[in-house]
Design an enzyme around this catalytic site. Structure first.
Site, PDB file in Angstrom:
ATOM      1  N   GLY A 106       0.807  -1.218   0.000  1.00  0.00           N
ATOM      2  CA  GLY A 106       0.000   0.000   0.000  1.00  0.00           C
ATOM      3  C   GLY A 106       0.839   1.267   0.000  1.00  0.00           C
ATOM      4  N   GLY A 107       2.110   1.148  -0.436  1.00  0.00           N
ATOM      5  CA  GLY A 107       2.975   2.320  -0.531  1.00  0.00           C
ATOM      6  C   GLY A 107       3.492   2.822   0.805  1.00  0.00           C
ATOM      7  N   ARG A 135      -2.763 -11.670  -5.097  1.00  0.00           N
ATOM      8  CA  ARG A 135      -4.188 -11.495  -4.790  1.00  0.00           C
ATOM      9  C   ARG A 135      -4.874 -10.773  -5.942  1.00  0.00           C
ATOM     10  NH1 ARG A 135      -3.794  -5.921  -4.158  1.00  0.00           N
ATOM     11  NH2 ARG A 135      -1.834  -5.273  -3.234  1.00  0.00           N
TER      12      ARG A 135
HETATM   13  P1  ADP Z   1      -3.147  -2.670  -5.375  1.00  0.00           P
HETATM   14  O1  ADP Z   1      -1.748  -3.109  -5.058  1.00  0.00           O
HETATM   15  O2  ADP Z   1      -4.178  -3.715  -5.346  1.00  0.00           O
HETATM   16  O3  ADP Z   1      -3.220  -1.843  -6.570  1.00  0.00           O
HETATM   17  P2  ADP Z   1      -2.768  -1.054  -3.089  1.00  0.00           P
HETATM   18  O4  ADP Z   1      -1.294  -1.219  -3.233  1.00  0.00           O
HETATM   19  O5  ADP Z   1      -3.290   0.304  -3.021  1.00  0.00           O
HETATM   20  O6  ADP Z   1      -3.590  -1.734  -4.228  1.00  0.00           O
HETATM   21  O7  ADP Z   1      -3.190  -1.863  -1.786  1.00  0.00           O
HETATM   22  C1  ADP Z   1      -4.253  -2.751  -1.754  1.00  0.00           C
HETATM   23  C2  ADP Z   1      -5.328  -2.336  -0.824  1.00  0.00           C
HETATM   24  O8  ADP Z   1      -5.125  -2.863   0.445  1.00  0.00           O
HETATM   25  C3  ADP Z   1      -5.437  -0.839  -0.662  1.00  0.00           C
HETATM   26  O9  ADP Z   1      -6.777  -0.445  -0.631  1.00  0.00           O
HETATM   27  C4  ADP Z   1      -4.757  -0.630   0.657  1.00  0.00           C
HETATM   28  O10 ADP Z   1      -5.117   0.565   1.271  1.00  0.00           O
HETATM   29  C5  ADP Z   1      -5.273  -1.820   1.377  1.00  0.00           C
HETATM   30  N1  ADP Z   1      -4.509  -2.141   2.553  1.00  0.00           N
HETATM   31  C6  ADP Z   1      -3.194  -2.217   2.688  1.00  0.00           C
HETATM   32  N2  ADP Z   1      -2.867  -2.560   3.926  1.00  0.00           N
HETATM   33  C7  ADP Z   1      -4.028  -2.707   4.606  1.00  0.00           C
HETATM   34  C8  ADP Z   1      -4.382  -3.050   5.952  1.00  0.00           C
HETATM   35  N3  ADP Z   1      -3.466  -3.323   6.861  1.00  0.00           N
HETATM   36  N4  ADP Z   1      -5.683  -3.099   6.287  1.00  0.00           N
HETATM   37  C9  ADP Z   1      -6.615  -2.829   5.386  1.00  0.00           C
HETATM   38  N5  ADP Z   1      -6.353  -2.498   4.113  1.00  0.00           N
HETATM   39  C10 ADP Z   1      -5.074  -2.430   3.731  1.00  0.00           C
HETATM   40  P1  ADP Z   2       3.991  -1.568  -2.312  1.00  0.00           P
HETATM   41  O1  ADP Z   2       4.138  -2.949  -1.783  1.00  0.00           O
HETATM   42  O2  ADP Z   2       3.783  -0.563  -1.261  1.00  0.00           O
HETATM   43  O3  ADP Z   2       3.042  -1.517  -3.446  1.00  0.00           O
HETATM   44  P2  ADP Z   2       6.086  -1.328  -4.329  1.00  0.00           P
HETATM   45  O4  ADP Z   2       7.476  -1.861  -4.203  1.00  0.00           O
HETATM   46  O5  ADP Z   2       5.177  -2.026  -5.254  1.00  0.00           O
HETATM   47  O6  ADP Z   2       5.456  -1.226  -2.887  1.00  0.00           O
HETATM   48  O7  ADP Z   2       6.213   0.187  -4.779  1.00  0.00           O
HETATM   49  C1  ADP Z   2       5.130   1.066  -4.778  1.00  0.00           C
HETATM   50  C2  ADP Z   2       5.484   2.269  -5.640  1.00  0.00           C
HETATM   51  O8  ADP Z   2       6.656   2.922  -5.146  1.00  0.00           O
HETATM   52  C3  ADP Z   2       5.819   1.947  -7.067  1.00  0.00           C
HETATM   53  O9  ADP Z   2       4.676   1.850  -7.859  1.00  0.00           O
HETATM   54  C4  ADP Z   2       6.683   3.104  -7.456  1.00  0.00           C
HETATM   55  O10 ADP Z   2       5.940   4.254  -7.750  1.00  0.00           O
HETATM   56  C5  ADP Z   2       7.466   3.363  -6.217  1.00  0.00           C
HETATM   57  N1  ADP Z   2       8.723   2.608  -6.226  1.00  0.00           N
HETATM   58  C6  ADP Z   2       8.989   1.422  -5.645  1.00  0.00           C
HETATM   59  N2  ADP Z   2      10.256   1.060  -5.835  1.00  0.00           N
HETATM   60  C7  ADP Z   2      10.831   2.026  -6.570  1.00  0.00           C
HETATM   61  C8  ADP Z   2      12.153   2.252  -7.094  1.00  0.00           C
HETATM   62  N3  ADP Z   2      13.155   1.405  -6.871  1.00  0.00           N
HETATM   63  N4  ADP Z   2      12.344   3.371  -7.813  1.00  0.00           N
HETATM   64  C9  ADP Z   2      11.364   4.251  -8.036  1.00  0.00           C
HETATM   65  N5  ADP Z   2      10.128   4.115  -7.553  1.00  0.00           N
HETATM   66  C10 ADP Z   2       9.850   3.021  -6.837  1.00  0.00           C
END
Ligand code: ADP
Ligand code: ADP
Ligand code: MG
Length: 647
Positions: free
Chosen positions: A157-158, A285
């Site tokens: 979720g960033g 998922r």
């Molecule tokens: P996706 O990866 O599916 O595009 P996100 O990276 O935004 O979407 O995360 C998936 C969803 O899970 C989001 O709505 C995020 O806010 C939610 N999420 C992440 N962690 C939790 C948590 N601990 N409890 C509830 N929702 C969560």
């Molecule tokens: P999460 O599990 O929170 O989704 P991700 O690793 O998928 O984490 O990264 C979420 C976002 O963060 C990516 O979509 C991108 O915008 C940014 N990001 C992640 N890793 C990098 C990287 N090495 N360089 C630049 N942006 C990144």
């Protein structure tokens, strides 16, 4: 193949409803779970049965593995669908389902466990010859060159990410990221990656069945993000050529094959400006943005997930997709204030309807409470059209025809992004951001239009009702009609309603609606009163107009005040007792007016001196309901009384 008869949905909100729709279309019963906060939620009412799982906080309800497994056993389900978020990527949960003999609709727990660690996933990707972002350890991070990105290996979720732009910042950022990761994910393992600047987020949707078949459903471009979380997603990506698509899909499938992937999943990549792409993680998922893929393929991904879990076979690899789809995530959050989630009651919820090729997935309705416990996603609006320009146009149109009021939403922000030239040109990358919206002439003009419309509405309804209910005595006022300049505010700013001078001409007023000419063009405004708030929306503009007390006074100043009925209505409940101390804003009387419950609130600090109405009583506009005496005066009185008894 075992057909499921009943599925438990271990989630809430829009995704719970989305899964229910798939189940219904397959003739599968659904069992919902709900926390104390969600007792009356839509997902509870739309399921065939529902099981309470504990109090509001997620860790006590939706994240409690033991409680959810026992809810599944009690409701006699064959399978559990975890949705996204919550327990969806929790390997222990998938393992608990496996142990309990309940099908988990997702990949095996071993795959979830391996991919749940971004560090482990990187390792596996490298072994499969899938390119990964250059990474380093705490001791040799400087070899990467700056900027670098520190992220939680177990993150999602960033959350828990930090960009470091120079060696001096590293130590502190590392320590902060570690603390954050420990708190949020109970795992302080960090990953140090090269921050790829100007990259796009491009991901490949994959599906695997239990017969050795693996397919991909093309890419989604999710470059528009805030706080590293996606808010706008589309397919096809404007940056992906057929040749690149083929290579990325092959990389995703190679990795999937290596880890024995089954069910739906997403392999995420960064696409650098150089054209190189790098693996970042696998989401094991269904993804928030899966509708984008459904619209360009015509497939139902949740149905496919269920069929795979039942032992069914995947369809053949699609060779092409149709048209272009874009999704916007509507959140209850303040885009002008660091995207802070906003809470409150969603008083107005009018999703767009009858727009061909537009899909709205939401989990809310009018009256839904948006609380602090869960993700503030209200809805996803997805538009499909033959080409990208058409899809953008349609999505903007849909967002303009969507009313969501009572909580702050990112609706206008989404429109601004979709209309931004960089986005339109297909050039926006993950670094794209919009500055907070300036309060300029255009914004001021819109405020004034709404204030004018609201004041016309207020005056009209009060005046009309005075004529309709002539037998009810109206409290005497020096200036009964038109009322003295009404004080209105929008977003905390007092706004003048220049009825005469502005280019707004009121043409028609009826309950819930005002037609007004704006610069000679007729527009319809919908109005929903709620206490001293008026939710005004049209296709031009949406504003919450607050009526300020007619005779404003500082809290605690002055001597006597009364709470008057702003409109005709019926008293529902008396919320105070005589001699009760009240503060500005405290509820005094619940009134039914305009078919809505309105709360009449105190506009000064003091004590309730007299309650002048009874429940069930019909009241006229301006009628005095409660008399309040200022705290200071009350003290004087109380002292006088005390000295009287002492004597
Ligand atoms: P996706 O990866 O599916 O595009 P996100 O990276 O935004 O979407 O995360 C998936 C969803 O899970 C989001 O709505 C995020 O806010 C939610 N999420 C992440 N962690 C939790 C948590 N601990 N409890 C509830 N929702 C969560
Ligand atoms: P999460 O599990 O929170 O989704 P991700 O690793 O998928 O984490 O990264 C979420 C976002 O963060 C990516 O979509 C991108 O915008 C940014 N990001 C992640 N890793 C990098 C990287 N090495 N360089 C630049 N942006 C990144
Ligand atoms: Mg991700």
């Amino acid at each position: 193949m075992t057909a499921f008869r009943r599925i438990l949905i271990a989630n809430r909100g829009e995704i719970a409803l989305r899964i229910m729709r798939a189940c219904r279309s397959m003739g599968i019963e659904t069992a919902a779970v709900y926390s104390g906060f969600d007792r009356d939620a839509l997902h509870v009412r739309q399921a065939d049965m529902a099981v309470p799982i504990g109090p509001a906080p997620a860790r006590d309800s939706y994240l409690n593995i033991g409680t959810i497994i026992s809810a599944a056993q009690r409701s006699g389900v064959d399978a559990i669908h975890p949705g996204y978020g919550f327990l969806a990527e929790n390997a222990d949960f998938a393992a608990a389902c496996e142990e309990a003999g309940i099908a988990f609709i997702g990949p095996p727990s071993s795959v979830i466990r391996a991919m749940g660690s971004k560090a482990e996933a990187r390792k596996i990707a490298r072994e499969a010859n899938v390119p990964v972002v250059p990474a380093a350890t705490e001791s040799d991070f400087s070899k990467l060159g700056f900027p670098i990105l520190i992220k939680a290996s177990a993150g999602g979720g960033g959350r828990g990410m930090r960009i470091v732009r120079g060696a001096a910042e590293f130590k502190e950022a590392f320590a902060a990221a570690r603390g954050e990761a420990e708190r949020a994910f109970a795992d302080g393992t960090l990953l140090i990656e090269k921050y790829v600047e100007g990259a796009r987020h491009v991901e490949i949707q994959i599906l695997g069945d239990h017969h050795g078949n693996l397919i991909h459903l093309f890419e989604r471009d999710c470059s528009i993000q805030r706080r590293h979380q996606k808010i706008i997603e589309e397919s096809p990506s404007p940056a992906v050529t057929p040749e690149l698509r083929k290579r990325m899909a092959e990389a995703a499938l190679t990795l999937a094959r290596k880890i024995g992937y089954t069910n739906a999943g997403t392999v995420e990549f960064l696409l650098a400006p150089s054209g190189e792409f790098y693996f970042i993680e696998v989401n094991t998922r269904i993804q928030v943005e899966h509708p984008v893929t459904e619209m360009i393929t015509g497939l139902d991904l949740v149905r496919l997930q269920i069929e795979i879990a039942q032992g069914g076979k995947l369809p053949a690899q699609p060779q092409s997709s149709t048209g272009h789809a874009i999704e916007a995530r509507l959140y209850a959050e303040d885009a002008d204030n660091n995207f802070i989630p906003s809470t409150g009651t969603l008083h107005v919820w009018q999703p767009p309807h009858d727009i061909g090729g537009v899909r709205v997935d939401s989990g809310v309705e009018e009256g839904t409470e948006i609380g602090v416990h869960y993700d503030p996603l209200l809805a996803k609006i997805v538009a499909h059209a033959p080409d990208r320009d058409g899809a953008i146009l349609k999505l903007v149109f849909a967002l303009q025809h969507l009313a969501a009021q009572g909580v702050t939403t990112n609706r206008e922000f989404l429109i601004d992004v979709l209309e931004h030239p960089d986005f339109r040109a297909g050039n926006a990358h993950t670094g794209f951001h919009l500055p907070p919206r300036a309060y300029d002439d255009a914004g001021r003009a819109k405020d004034e239009i709404c204030a004018t419309v609201a004041s016309a509405y207020i005056e009209h309804t009060e005046h009309a009702q005075r004529q309709i209910l002539p037998s009810i005595p109206v409290r005497f006022r020096n200036n009964p009609y038109p009322s003295p300049a009404m004080k209105l505010s929008i977003n905390g700013r007092e706004v003048e309603s220049h009825k005469a001078e502005a280019s707004v001409e009121i043409l028609h007023v009826e309950p819930g609606r005002v037609d007004a000419g704006v610069d000679g063009i007729r527009h319809q405004f919908h109005i929903r009163p709620h206490g001293d708030q008026y939710f005004v929306h049209s296709n031009l503009v949406q504003r919450t107009v607050t009526r300020l007390p007619r005779y404003p006074r500082r809290a605690g100043a002055g001597s006597q005040e009364s709470a008057n009925s702003p409109m005709p209505g019926q008293v529902l409940r008396i919320l105070v007792t005589e001699r009760q101390a009240v503060k500005v804003g405290d509820p005094l009387i619940a009134l039914e007016a305009m078919k809505m419950e309105q709360t009449i609130r105190a506009n000064m600090d003091g004590v309730v001196k007299a309650i002048l109405v009874k429940p069930g009583q019909i009241v006229a506009p301006g009628q005095m309901l409660v008399e309040i005496q200022s705290t200071e005066d009350a003290h004087v009185d109380a002292n006088a009384n005390r000295s009287a008894t002492n004597r």
